[in-house]
Write a protein that holds these residues in place. Structure first.
Motif, PDB file in Angstrom:
ATOM      1  N   THR A 114       0.841  -1.201   0.000  1.00 30.89           N
ATOM      2  CA  THR A 114       0.000   0.000   0.000  1.00 30.89           C
ATOM      3  C   THR A 114       0.875   1.250   0.000  1.00 30.89           C
ATOM      4  O   THR A 114       2.098   1.181   0.121  1.00 30.89           O
ATOM      5  CB  THR A 114      -0.916   0.029   1.236  1.00 30.89           C
ATOM      6  N   GLU A 122       2.463   4.786  -1.541  1.00 30.24           N
ATOM      7  CA  GLU A 122       2.908   5.432  -2.785  1.00 30.24           C
ATOM      8  C   GLU A 122       3.652   4.406  -3.648  1.00 30.24           C
ATOM      9  O   GLU A 122       4.872   4.315  -3.618  1.00 30.24           O
ATOM     10  CB  GLU A 122       3.805   6.631  -2.449  1.00 30.24           C
ATOM     11  N   VAL A 123       2.885   3.676  -4.413  1.00 33.14           N
ATOM     12  CA  VAL A 123       3.452   2.537  -5.145  1.00 33.14           C
ATOM     13  C   VAL A 123       3.491   2.765  -6.659  1.00 33.14           C
ATOM     14  O   VAL A 123       3.788   1.837  -7.413  1.00 33.14           O
ATOM     15  CB  VAL A 123       2.654   1.252  -4.829  1.00 33.14           C
ATOM     16  N   ASP A 124       3.222   3.985  -7.116  1.00 34.32           N
ATOM     17  CA  ASP A 124       3.121   4.230  -8.557  1.00 34.32           C
ATOM     18  C   ASP A 124       4.396   3.879  -9.307  1.00 34.32           C
ATOM     19  O   ASP A 124       4.349   3.402 -10.445  1.00 34.32           O
ATOM     20  CB  ASP A 124       2.772   5.701  -8.827  1.00 34.32           C
ATOM     21  N   ARG A 125       5.556   4.147  -8.675  1.00 33.89           N
ATOM     22  CA  ARG A 125       6.819   3.907  -9.378  1.00 33.89           C
ATOM     23  C   ARG A 125       7.448   2.555  -9.011  1.00 33.89           C
ATOM     24  O   ARG A 125       8.542   2.252  -9.465  1.00 33.89           O
ATOM     25  CB  ARG A 125       7.830   5.028  -9.059  1.00 33.89           C
ATOM     26  N   ASN A 174       8.263  -1.141  -9.320  1.00 32.97           N
ATOM     27  CA  ASN A 174       8.243  -2.194 -10.326  1.00 32.97           C
ATOM     28  C   ASN A 174       7.799  -3.491  -9.641  1.00 32.97           C
ATOM     29  O   ASN A 174       8.571  -4.119  -8.921  1.00 32.97           O
ATOM     30  CB  ASN A 174       9.629  -2.354 -10.949  1.00 32.97           C
ATOM     31  N   TRP A 202      13.224   3.624  -5.778  1.00 24.77           N
ATOM     32  CA  TRP A 202      12.072   4.487  -5.570  1.00 24.77           C
ATOM     33  C   TRP A 202      11.402   4.313  -4.212  1.00 24.77           C
ATOM     34  O   TRP A 202      10.385   4.952  -3.941  1.00 24.77           O
ATOM     35  CB  TRP A 202      11.018   4.311  -6.677  1.00 24.77           C
ATOM     36  N   SER A 245       7.404   6.719  -1.187  1.00 21.46           N
ATOM     37  CA  SER A 245       8.286   6.698  -2.348  1.00 21.46           C
ATOM     38  C   SER A 245       9.216   7.903  -2.360  1.00 21.46           C
ATOM     39  O   SER A 245       8.983   8.914  -1.678  1.00 21.46           O
ATOM     40  CB  SER A 245       7.468   6.673  -3.639  1.00 21.46           C
ATOM     41  N   LYS A 281      10.702  11.221  -3.836  1.00 24.81           N
ATOM     42  CA  LYS A 281      10.167  12.338  -4.619  1.00 24.81           C
ATOM     43  C   LYS A 281      11.362  13.091  -5.203  1.00 24.81           C
ATOM     44  O   LYS A 281      11.996  13.901  -4.525  1.00 24.81           O
ATOM     45  CB  LYS A 281       9.307  13.237  -3.735  1.00 24.81           C
ATOM     46  N   GLU A 303      12.174   6.738 -15.501  1.00 25.89           N
ATOM     47  CA  GLU A 303      10.904   6.426 -14.858  1.00 25.89           C
ATOM     48  C   GLU A 303      10.287   7.637 -14.154  1.00 25.89           C
ATOM     49  O   GLU A 303       9.187   7.533 -13.605  1.00 25.89           O
ATOM     50  CB  GLU A 303      11.098   5.295 -13.843  1.00 25.89           C
TER      51      GLU A 303
END
Length: 260
Positions: free
Chosen positions: A49, A51-54, A56, A89, A109, A111, A135
């Motif tokens: 859960t 900030e997992v947008d970046r 892999n 990340w 993550s 920034k 990325e």
């Protein structure tokens, strides 16, 4: 003497109580070990859960999940956290047990703020980290920062502050460099080199930036068609190089401004 001990009912009662307690403790420990190693408590689920947008996910499954060893009770949360925070990340991770056979991993993550040197990135906390800049996304990393070891946070703060100042002049920072002697120099996207030098007791970096805001418009309006460099290291003047406006005085330029 042993016979006397066997005849001492009070002592025998104490010894019996002691051995009984030991027996119960050993039985309890054995029962607990049996319980925690039941298949019910073997780790079967990991929930990611935050900030997992970046992140892999393929790499995460390959590099992190095999290192998660043990059961709900025996897994070492510190080891898992270290393994997660080693991934690109990921700045921070919080690991929690999830009854009865899972873990919840909450991600903070990185920034990215700018490039650091040739191969690294620096985040908004002034921390250097390694990740694939491709990325990040277009137009996010617009500058490269450099400085001696231990100066990362100082350089990051200068970049943020100086960017705000230069935007007032329609300029965008491209490079911020802090020398080994702690002298500052900037370069903008337009190619303008700005020398600020070292912090001085009677002529601070902020005062030098204030001077830049005061004189740069005058230089552009009255003296220079294009400005290649501005040297603000001098308390009582500046040195300017560039292409002069037609009809501008050809004598060396020395502009004085009040520091008040």
């Amino acid at each position: 003497m042993l016979g006397a001990i066997w005849q001492d009912s009070k002592l025998m009662s104490i010894m019996a109580g002691f051995f009984s307690a030991m027996a119960f403790a050993l039985l309890g420990y054995a029962g607990l070990q049996w319980l925690i190693h039941r298949p019910l408590f073997e780790l079967q689920k990991v929930e990611l859960t935050g900030e997992v947008d970046r992140i892999n996910l393929v790499s995460f499954r390959a590099n992190v999940l095999p290192e998660v060893q043990g059961s709900f009770f025996s897994v070492n949360l510190s080891d898992v956290r270290e393994q997660v925070e080693d991934q690109p990340w990921v700045r921070k991770a919080v690991i929690q047990r999830m009854w009865p056979n899972g873990l919840r991993i909450r991600i903070q993550s990185q920034k990215p703020l700018a490039y650091w040197g040739d191969n690294l990135l620096i985040n908004t906390y002034g921390e250097v980290f390694s990740a694939n800049p491709a990325e990040v996304g277009d137009n996010v990393l617009q500058a490269t920062l450099n400085g001696p070891p231990g100066s990362e946070l100082l350089v990051a703060k200068m970049y943020v502050n100086a960017s705000k100042v230069l935007r007032k002049l329609g300029l965008q920072l491209k490079d911020v460099n802090l020398s080994d002697r702690y002298g500052w120099s900037f370069k903008t996207e337009s190619g303008l080199n700005i020398e600020l030098g070292r912090e001085q007791e009677n002529f601070t970096i902020n005062q030098k930036l204030d001077r830049l805001v005061a004189i740069y418009p005058k230089i552009k309006e009255q003296l220079m068609q294009t400005v290649d460099s501005i040297d603000l290291r001098y308390p009582r003047g500046v040195a300017v190089k560039g292409e002069r406006l037609a009809g501008a005085n050809a004598k060396p330029v020395a502009l004085k401004t009040s520091l008040n």
